[in-house]
Motif scaffolding. Structure first.
Motif, PDB file in Angstrom:
ATOM      1  N   ASP A  19      -3.065  -5.906   1.446  1.00 12.52           N
ATOM      2  CA  ASP A  19      -4.234  -5.771   0.639  1.00 12.52           C
ATOM      3  C   ASP A  19      -3.963  -6.501  -0.524  1.00 12.52           C
ATOM      4  O   ASP A  19      -3.232  -6.293  -1.482  1.00 12.52           O
ATOM      5  CB  ASP A  19      -4.751  -4.353   0.366  1.00 12.52           C
ATOM      6  N   SER A 263      -2.858   2.849  -5.195  1.00 13.12           N
ATOM      7  CA  SER A 263      -2.294   3.659  -4.057  1.00 13.12           C
ATOM      8  C   SER A 263      -1.379   4.362  -4.227  1.00 13.12           C
ATOM      9  O   SER A 263      -1.280   4.995  -5.219  1.00 13.12           O
ATOM     10  CB  SER A 263      -2.012   2.467  -3.077  1.00 13.12           C
ATOM     11  N   THR A 275      -6.249   5.541  -2.600  1.00 12.00           N
ATOM     12  CA  THR A 275      -6.947   4.637  -2.815  1.00 12.00           C
ATOM     13  C   THR A 275      -7.262   3.810  -4.020  1.00 12.00           C
ATOM     14  O   THR A 275      -7.903   2.948  -4.097  1.00 12.00           O
ATOM     15  CB  THR A 275      -8.348   4.512  -1.736  1.00 12.00           C
ATOM     16  N   ASP A 305     -11.179   6.241  -6.140  1.00 10.03           N
ATOM     17  CA  ASP A 305     -10.371   6.598  -4.676  1.00 10.03           C
ATOM     18  C   ASP A 305     -11.978   6.559  -3.892  1.00 10.03           C
ATOM     19  O   ASP A 305     -13.065   6.599  -3.867  1.00 10.03           O
ATOM     20  CB  ASP A 305     -10.566   8.149  -4.652  1.00 10.03           C
TER      21      ASP A 305
END
Length: 305
Positions: A19, A263, A275, A305
């Motif tokens: 990511d 994260s 997240t 999140d």
């Protein structure tokens, strides 16, 4: 990990895509998946590649160190297995830094979370694949990150993980080990700092002359939100603003005027997986001489999140 002003999240439990976060646009992009489950490594940038050093694979608590080094090439969105790791020096959860053309791998654990924590220091040539075994650090440790400030390597935080004795989280290492590249020696313990808040699974980076340590896990249920800075010139510690969300198993990355973290896990162990991403604007002002040595504040949340 930061590469060309973008943040890269690589690896973790299961097989995950890479990511990529672009601070300029506040957007995430998913790239290729890792070739296998990869975790417990510290990544370092070498030229146009990201080396995943000290990686392990497999489930808790019997994770296995990789036989070869995995490299990710962001421009090509491609993974490759390059040089082999000597069988007698394979481990995960180690600290890794890049200095003067070489990658240094310090500490780590050979047997997942069971046992086998080490004080090892190795020098790896990413061009030739040559490995040199250097002098052991004063302390064994795993589950930590190392950094370079000036001509010194700082092996900071971590623990000696021992699932074999049901001591996974408690055996944290407070002393900081410092390796001087000029003399090729570890400093005596009397000349090294002691981490004010011992923890493992921490993030670490360097800003100006300060070594920054944040997050992590211990025996407490929630992950640490403490952020502490060691001034390598004055030899003193100070507190930085706390994280909005305590986390471990992540990293710090500086892009422009901000330090970012994203994260990780919010509690001791592997859950919840977060997240969120946070950032702190730099510089972090130092307190006036007559004031407290503790600086309070909060990191700004870039996405939720």
């Amino acid at each position: 990990m930061v590469f060309r002003n973008k943040l890269y999240l690589i690896g973790g439990r299961r097989v995950n895509p890479v990511d990529v976060y672009d601070p300029a646009t506040n957007t995430w992009t998913a790239k290729s998946k890792t070739p296998l489950e990869l975790h417990h490594f510290q990544a370092v940038v070498v030229g146009d590649a990201i080396y995943l050093m000290g990686a392990m694979t497999g489930p808790y608590p019997n994770e296995t160190p990789l036989e070869k080094i995995v490299v990710y090439y962001p421009d090509e969105d491609r993974f490759d297995f390059v040089h082999g790791v000597p069988e007698s020096r394979r481990r995960g959860g180690a600290g890794a830094v890049y200095h003067d053309g070489m990658i240094y791998l310090v500490g780590g654990i050979t047997n997942g979370h069971i046992d086998g924590f080490q004080p090892w220091l190795d020098r790896y040539d990413p061009v030739t694949g040559d490995w040199d075994v250097l002098a052991d650090a004063p302390h064994a440790r795993d589950h930590f990150q190392a950094v370079v400030s000036g001509n010194r390597l700082y092996s900071i935080a971590g623990r000696t993980t021992s699932k074999a004795t049901n001591e996974v989280f408690s055996r944290v290492v407070a002393p900081v080990d410092v390796y001087d590249f000029k003399t090729s020696r570890w400093l005596p313990e009397s000349e090294c700092p002691v981490l004010p808040t011992p923890r493992a699974g921490n993030m670490a980076t360097v800003w100006q002359n300060e070594v920054i340590v944040g997050g992590g896990e211990t025996t407490q249920k929630t992950a640490h939100n403490d952020v502490e800075a060691f001034d390598t010139v004055s030899g003193t510690w100070r507190s930085w603003p706390e994280l909005n969300r305590g986390r471990h198993g992540s990293g710090f990355a500086i892009v422009g005027e901000y330090v970012y973290t994203a994260s990780g896990s919010g509690n001791r162990g592997g859950s919840p997986e977060l997240t969120s991403i946070e950032r702190l604007e730099l510089p972090v002002a130092k307190p006036a001489p007559s004031s407290s040595t503790t600086h309070r504040g909060r990191l700004r949340t870039a996405t939720a999140d």
